[in-house]
Design a protein around this motif. Structure first.
Motif, short mmCIF file in Angstrom:
data_model
loop_
_atom_site.label_atom_id
_atom_site.label_comp_id
_atom_site.label_asym_id
_atom_site.label_seq_id
_atom_site.Cartn_x
_atom_site.Cartn_y
_atom_site.Cartn_z
N PRO A 90 0.81 -1.08 -0.53
CA PRO A 90 -0.10 0.14 -0.10
C PRO A 90 1.23 1.21 0.20
O PRO A 90 2.28 0.78 0.22
CB PRO A 90 -1.07 -0.19 1.26
N THR A 91 0.33 2.37 0.20
CA THR A 91 0.65 3.66 -0.91
C THR A 91 1.59 4.05 0.91
O THR A 91 0.90 3.61 2.46
CB THR A 91 -0.10 4.57 -0.68
N ALA A 92 2.60 4.76 1.28
CA ALA A 92 3.66 5.05 2.63
C ALA A 92 2.99 5.72 3.24
O ALA A 92 2.42 7.02 2.27
CB ALA A 92 4.81 5.20 1.67
N ARG A 93 2.98 6.08 4.30
CA ARG A 93 2.74 6.78 5.72
C ARG A 93 3.41 7.11 6.45
O ARG A 93 4.26 6.35 7.18
CB ARG A 93 0.87 6.50 5.95
N CYS A 94 3.49 8.49 6.33
CA CYS A 94 4.28 8.88 8.19
C CYS A 94 3.59 9.64 8.87
O CYS A 94 2.98 10.54 8.85
CB CYS A 94 6.21 10.26 7.31
N LEU A 95 4.04 9.15 10.01
CA LEU A 95 2.65 9.95 11.20
C LEU A 95 3.78 10.32 11.53
O LEU A 95 4.85 9.61 12.65
CB LEU A 95 2.62 8.30 11.89
N ILE A 96 3.01 11.84 12.67
CA ILE A 96 4.51 12.98 12.74
C ILE A 96 3.74 13.40 13.62
O ILE A 96 1.94 13.41 13.94
CB ILE A 96 4.10 13.98 11.46
N LEU A 97 4.22 13.08 15.46
CA LEU A 97 3.80 13.30 16.33
C LEU A 97 4.35 14.74 16.95
O LEU A 97 5.70 14.44 17.19
CB LEU A 97 3.91 12.59 17.18
N VAL A 98 3.68 15.35 16.95
CA VAL A 98 4.28 17.29 17.11
C VAL A 98 3.88 17.35 18.70
O VAL A 98 3.05 17.45 19.28
CB VAL A 98 3.73 18.29 16.34
N THR A 99 4.95 17.74 19.38
CA THR A 99 5.24 17.69 21.30
C THR A 99 5.29 19.49 21.12
O THR A 99 5.69 19.99 20.11
CB THR A 99 6.13 17.31 21.89
N PRO A 100 4.58 19.64 22.45
CA PRO A 100 4.76 21.01 22.48
C PRO A 100 5.85 21.95 22.58
O PRO A 100 5.85 23.30 21.96
CB PRO A 100 3.86 21.94 24.00
N ASP A 101 7.05 21.69 22.14
CA ASP A 101 7.57 22.42 22.35
C ASP A 101 8.46 22.17 20.52
O ASP A 101 9.68 22.98 20.36
CB ASP A 101 9.59 21.81 22.50
N GLY A 102 7.74 21.77 19.57
CA GLY A 102 7.66 22.07 18.31
C GLY A 102 8.70 20.47 18.23
O GLY A 102 8.68 21.31 16.76
N GLN A 103 8.94 19.89 18.43
CA GLN A 103 9.43 18.89 17.92
C GLN A 103 8.73 17.58 17.79
O GLN A 103 8.17 17.63 17.83
CB GLN A 103 10.14 18.15 19.04
N ARG A 104 9.39 17.85 16.03
CA ARG A 104 8.44 16.29 15.73
C ARG A 104 8.97 14.65 15.77
O ARG A 104 10.19 14.65 15.59
CB ARG A 104 8.49 16.80 14.30
N THR A 105 8.21 13.74 15.82
CA THR A 105 8.80 12.76 15.88
C THR A 105 8.17 11.71 15.05
O THR A 105 6.78 11.66 14.80
CB THR A 105 8.52 12.61 17.68
N MET A 106 9.29 11.12 13.40
CA MET A 106 8.19 11.08 12.99
C MET A 106 8.34 9.24 13.12
O MET A 106 9.60 8.60 13.01
CB MET A 106 9.41 11.49 11.82
N ASN A 107 7.40 8.36 12.21
CA ASN A 107 6.80 6.89 12.28
C ASN A 107 6.69 6.29 11.36
O ASN A 107 5.54 7.18 9.78
CB ASN A 107 5.81 6.21 13.27
N THR A 108 7.52 6.13 10.29
CA THR A 108 7.43 5.78 8.70
C THR A 108 7.62 4.76 7.89
O THR A 108 7.66 3.77 9.03
CB THR A 108 8.96 6.39 7.54
N PHE A 109 5.74 4.31 7.45
CA PHE A 109 5.97 3.07 6.61
C PHE A 109 6.10 3.20 5.29
O PHE A 109 5.24 4.55 4.62
CB PHE A 109 4.55 2.80 7.17
N LEU A 110 7.34 2.57 4.65
CA LEU A 110 7.01 2.92 3.35
C LEU A 110 6.41 2.37 2.41
O LEU A 110 6.54 2.84 1.13
CB LEU A 110 8.66 2.69 2.95
N GLY A 111 5.93 0.92 2.46
CA GLY A 111 4.49 1.03 1.61
C GLY A 111 5.67 0.69 0.05
O GLY A 111 6.66 0.01 -0.09
N ALA A 112 4.90 1.81 -0.75
CA ALA A 112 4.88 1.20 -2.27
C ALA A 112 6.01 1.71 -2.27
O ALA A 112 6.89 1.65 -3.44
CB ALA A 112 3.19 1.60 -2.69
#
Length: 325
Positions: free
Chosen positions: A113-135
């Motif tokens: 399936p098409t890839a998706r990146c689940l990005i969690l943004v904390t109050p300090d502006g930092q982003r934590t990325m969890n990537t499923f690369l798929g297609a």
């Protein structure tokens, strides 16, 4: 030699970004390293997506973000990347085309399936990325359309896509097609972990194929295996025609032809750092494609990056043409 009809052709991971605000406790409960990027499998992607607060979905991926921002600055832009024949593939294709980016890549049928990146943004502006690369990891030399590459003044390659061996062959093919047409090759290192996994291959590609290199401080130190920024910068300058090195609030350094241009960071209220480097590259290349001086290209990059980090998401909300003017 035919004249280019595109300014920039990006090649990278075609990913649907899902951005959601969260807190440190949410990250800690799932042992997620704050500010990092990790690859996840289908089961992890589904579990995390289900647990996340509601978010914003848009076409993403590093080079795709660069292409969208460059288009917002008035550049003529194309993008090559692989999505599947599924709902998220529809989201990606519709979204990237809506930004004014030409997207001709054939979709993957009957595979991942098409890839998706689940990005969690904390109050300090930092982003934590969890990537499923798929297609997107199925992108290969077959997907590099030499005619599309030859249309653009510069082909811009995303370091994240360097991971699968098929993609490394695709990068070489794209670089060769670009140089055969008298065009330039730009690459962004994307991530120090990425660099660490493929250092020798990255070093060889940068030295042999790249004309323009984009990297942040951590990435350039990782590439040249040093903790001395000036040493790494000098090594980069020896390898490529133009090295554009970003240093967060310290701005950026552009090295070319024995000259050094120091570019100040633009003032910004940091809300979400997602896509800062992508936006910088977009601003830089959009200005470079217009024939503007390197210091001015750096300023365009800084303006674009400052706009993108001032809100959630990696795409501009303000009028970038107005901001750079």
């Amino acid at each position: 030699m035919t004249l280019p009809t595109l300014d920039i052709l990006g090649i990278g991971n075609a990913i649907v970004d899902v951005l959601a605000p969260t807190d440190d406790a949410f990250l800690a409960a799932r042992s997620l390293a704050k500010g990092g990027m990790q690859l996840i499998d289908t089961a992890q992607a589904e579990a995390l997506y289900a647990a996340m607060p509601s978010g914003v979905e848009s076409s993403g991926g590093s080079a795709a973000n660069t292409c969208a921002v460059a288009a917002a600055l008035g550049a003529k832009v194309g993008f090559l990347g692989k999505v599947a024949t599924d709902q998220l593939g529809d989201v990606f294709a519709h979204d990237i085309k809506a930004t004014g980016v030409h997207f001709p890549t054939e979709r993957l049928a009957g595979g991942a399936p098409t890839a998706r990146c689940l990005i969690l943004v904390t109050p300090d502006g930092q982003r934590t990325m969890n990537t499923f690369l798929g297609a997107c990891v199925t992108f290969s030399e077959r997907d590099v359309d030499a005619a599309e590459v030859a249309r653009a003044k510069v082909v811009y390659l995303e370091g994240y896509l360097f991971d699968p061996p098929a993609a490394q062959a695709a990068f070489r093919a794209a670089a060769q097609a670009a140089h055969a047409a008298g065009r330039k090759v730009a690459i962004t290192l994307s991530d120090p972990f990425c660099v660490g996994r493929h250092r020798e291959a990255f070093r060889a590609f940068v030295a042999e194929e790249a004309d323009i290199l984009f990297a942040n401080e951590a990435e350039i130190l990782a590439l040249y295996e040093t903790d001395d920024f000036e040493k790494a910068a000098a090594m980069a300058a020896a390898d490529v025609e133009i090295a554009a090195l970003t240093r967060s609030e310290k701005g950026s350094i552009i090295l070319s032809g024995g000259k050094r241009h120091a570019v100040a960071a633009q003032p910004a209220q940091v809300v979400d750092t997602t896509g800062a480097g992508d936006a910088y590259a977009a601003g830089f290349l959009a200005a470079w494609a217009k024939g503007l001086p390197l210091a001015e290209a750096g300023r365009w990059g800084s303006v674009a990056a400052a706009e993108v980090i001032s809100h959630y998401g990696a795409r501009p909300l303000a009028d970038l043409k107005e901001l750079v003017a």
